[in-house]
Enzyme design. Structure first.
Site, PDB file in Angstrom:
ATOM      1  N   GLY A   1       0.827  -1.207   0.000  1.00 49.50           N
ATOM      2  CA  GLY A   1       0.000   0.000   0.000  1.00 49.50           C
ATOM      3  C   GLY A   1       0.860   1.255   0.000  1.00 49.50           C
ATOM      4  N   THR A   2       1.963   1.198   0.718  1.00 48.06           N
ATOM      5  CA  THR A   2       2.840   2.371   0.806  1.00 48.06           C
ATOM      6  C   THR A   2       3.408   2.723  -0.570  1.00 48.06           C
ATOM      7  OG1 THR A   2       3.398   1.817   3.086  1.00 48.06           O
ATOM      8  CG2 THR A   2       4.933   3.269   1.921  1.00 48.06           C
TER       9      THR A   2
ATOM     10  N   ASN B   1      -7.555   3.924   9.311  1.00 48.52           N
ATOM     11  CA  ASN B   1      -7.001   2.716   9.921  1.00 48.52           C
ATOM     12  C   ASN B   1      -7.169   2.665  11.428  1.00 48.52           C
ATOM     13  OD1 ASN B   1      -5.115   4.885   9.187  1.00 48.52           O
ATOM     14  ND2 ASN B   1      -3.624   3.780  10.413  1.00 48.52           N
TER      15      ASN B   1
ATOM     16  N   GLN C   1      -7.598   0.417   3.864  1.00 49.80           N
ATOM     17  CA  GLN C   1      -8.434  -0.104   4.961  1.00 49.80           C
ATOM     18  C   GLN C   1      -9.890  -0.304   4.545  1.00 49.80           C
ATOM     19  OE1 GLN C   1      -7.466  -1.378   7.738  1.00 49.80           O
ATOM     20  NE2 GLN C   1      -5.367  -0.629   7.919  1.00 49.80           N
TER      21      GLN C   1
ATOM     22  N   SER D   1      -3.770  -2.965  -0.474  1.00 53.80           N
ATOM     23  CA  SER D   1      -2.650  -3.765   0.020  1.00 53.80           C
ATOM     24  C   SER D   1      -3.160  -5.147   0.400  1.00 53.80           C
ATOM     25  CB  SER D   1      -2.045  -3.063   1.240  1.00 53.80           C
ATOM     26  OG  SER D   1      -1.044  -3.865   1.795  1.00 53.80           O
TER      27      SER D   1
ATOM     28  N   HIS E   1      -2.075  -7.607   2.292  1.00 51.13           N
ATOM     29  CA  HIS E   1      -2.015  -8.205   3.630  1.00 51.13           C
ATOM     30  C   HIS E   1      -3.108  -7.692   4.573  1.00 51.13           C
ATOM     31  CE1 HIS E   1       0.126  -5.074   6.204  1.00 51.13           C
ATOM     32  NE2 HIS E   1       0.357  -4.573   5.010  1.00 51.13           N
TER      33      HIS E   1
ATOM     34  N   THR F   1      10.953  -7.598 -12.060  1.00 50.56           N
ATOM     35  CA  THR F   1      10.335  -8.898 -12.376  1.00 50.56           C
ATOM     36  C   THR F   1       9.150  -9.132 -11.454  1.00 50.56           C
ATOM     37  OG1 THR F   1      12.460  -9.717 -13.103  1.00 50.56           O
ATOM     38  CG2 THR F   1      10.799 -11.374 -12.569  1.00 50.56           C
TER      39      THR F   1
ATOM     40  N   CYS G   1       2.138   1.443  12.292  1.00 49.82           N
ATOM     41  CA  CYS G   1       3.341   2.176  11.919  1.00 49.82           C
ATOM     42  C   CYS G   1       3.728   3.226  12.948  1.00 49.82           C
ATOM     43  CB  CYS G   1       3.145   2.849  10.566  1.00 49.82           C
ATOM     44  SG  CYS G   1       2.683   1.682   9.334  1.00 49.82           S
TER      45      CYS G   1
END
Ligand code: PLP
Length: 402
Positions: free
Chosen positions: A73-74, A154, A184, A204, A206, A242, A330
């Protein structure tokens, strides 16, 4: 019950077994570099193609070419913001966002301001954590080139009206680009990007049961994009390197499962979140709800415990095998109170003792009952060693010494 009760799903989620199964062949037999010219490469390039279709479907996008895979996401947020900045010819480059964004947006804004002469403005939220849309729109000037807004917060789960905001922004000036951080929101609420005014949308894997290290960026058809990572011709020249085939397959599969599970999010997950929230607020006299927005994602609640230190609560919860969080993943580890809670003017009595509980479709009622049973004892114990004994005695009344 699992070994621990995991109520920190806004930080990350566990990889779904089906996602892992879908990924495994691409670590073993199907490992060819998708850019190569032999048959095994067609297998991997087809797998990427299929995952791109899955993500497009998940985001309500017809043309899968508008989806670019990234590492997280970042990266998606950084590359969207930097692209708008680099493509703009405006010498002043005014950029707007909200006061409650994730660091992946905040840090880029600060960087552009500090090192590249941008002028950044931050829109406010009200005491319920709802975005003040009028305030945001009023900040637009003839030099504004970008508006960035998160879809869901978040820390509190508040949902912001991103489709309407994008529309209003374009009414004022159609050249302003709109980036939405959807990290989120994905997997928690339906997303429909076609026929909207959003130029960029990040997700994202995860956060919705794919592994860490894979994300995607939607880029609206016709919106110019300046690649952030340069090198080979991968991702239609939009993101070199790749391709991470197993993880791309994983995020595709996870998006399909998340789409199917949206009803579970809005029924089972929401009911369990509401039960947890009501249970805590009913049993703990110094508990105050921070997630007060009328519109919010179904899995998140943020509760402040007056006069108690959040880190201590987390340590005690850890001893009970309960995982929760104070602030975002974070920023935890830093002693500064959450910028999100400060922006919504959370009373100072709660600012240091706020805990976010975020559920997933794997959360069980048994786990929620256990937290509701154990948490009052933890807060009571900590109240007895708090320097604010008098205030807490008053709040707890007869139950203080139980
Ligand atoms: N945006 C929001 C709103 C988030 O909550 C997060 C992660 O917590 C991110 C972006 C960053 O995502 P990633 O961890 O994939 O870089």
């Amino acid at each position: 019950m699992e070994k621990f009760i995991y109520l920190d799903n806004n930080a990350t989620t566990k990889t779904d077994e089906k996602v892992l199964e879908a990924m495994l062949p691409y670590f073993k037999e199907d490992y060819a570099n998708p850019s190569s010219m032999y048959n095994p490469a067609y297998v991997t390039s087809r797998a990427i193609d299929n995952a791109r279709s899955q993500i497009a479907d998940f985001l309500g996008v017809e043309n899968k070419k508008n989806i670019v895979f990234t590492s997280c996401g970042t990266e998606s947020a950084n590359s969207a913001i930097m692209s708008v900045f680099n493509k703009s010819q405006n010498p002043t480059k005014h950029i707007i966002t909200t006061a409650v964004e994730h660091p992946c947006v905040m840090a880029v804004y600060e960087h552009l301001e500090k090192h590249h002469g941008a002028k950044a403005t931050y829109a406010r939220v009200n005491e319920n954590g709802e975005l003040d849309v009028e305030n945001l729109l009023s900040k637009i000037t003839p030099d504004t080139i970008l508006v960035s807004i998160m879809h869901a917060n978040n820390e509190t789960g508040a949902i912001y009206p991103v489709y309407d905001i994008a529309k209003e922004v374009k009414k004022i000036n159609k050249n302003i680009k709109v980036f939405v951080d959807g990290v989120q929101a994905a997997g928690k609420i339906p997303i429909e990007l076609d026929n909207t005014d959003i130029d960029f949308y990040s997700i994202s894997g995860h956060k919705f049961h794919a592994p860490k290290g894979i994300g995607a960026l939607y880029i609206k058809e016709g919106t110019l994009f300046d690649p952030y990572i340069l090198g080979g011709h991968q991702e239609n020249l939009k993101r070199a390197g790749t391709e991470n085939v197993p993880y791309i397959v994983g995020i595709g599969e996870a998006s399909m499962l998340a789409k199917e599970a949206l009803t579970i999010e809005n029924t089972k997950v929401k009911d369990l979140r509401d039960k947890l929230e009501k249970g805590i607020l009913a049993k703990i006299p110094n508990a105050k709800l921070n997630s007060k927005s009328k519109s919010r994602v179904p899995n998140t609640t943020n509760i402040g415990f007056e006069y108690i230190e959040g880190e201590l609560i987390l340590l005690y919860l850890n001893d009970l095998n309960i995982c929760a969080s104070s602030g975002s993943a974070c920023t935890s580890g830093s002693l500064d109170p959450s910028h999100v809670l400060r922006a919504q003017k959370t009373p100072f009595t709660c600012l240091h003792g706020s805990i976010r509980f975020s559920l997933s479709r794997y959360t069980t009622e048994e786990e929620i009952d256990y937290v509701i049973e154990k948490l009052p004892g933890v807060i009571n114990k900590l109240s007895k060693i708090s320097p604010f004994q008098n205030e807490l005695k008053e709040l707890w009344g007869d139950k203080f010494n139980e």
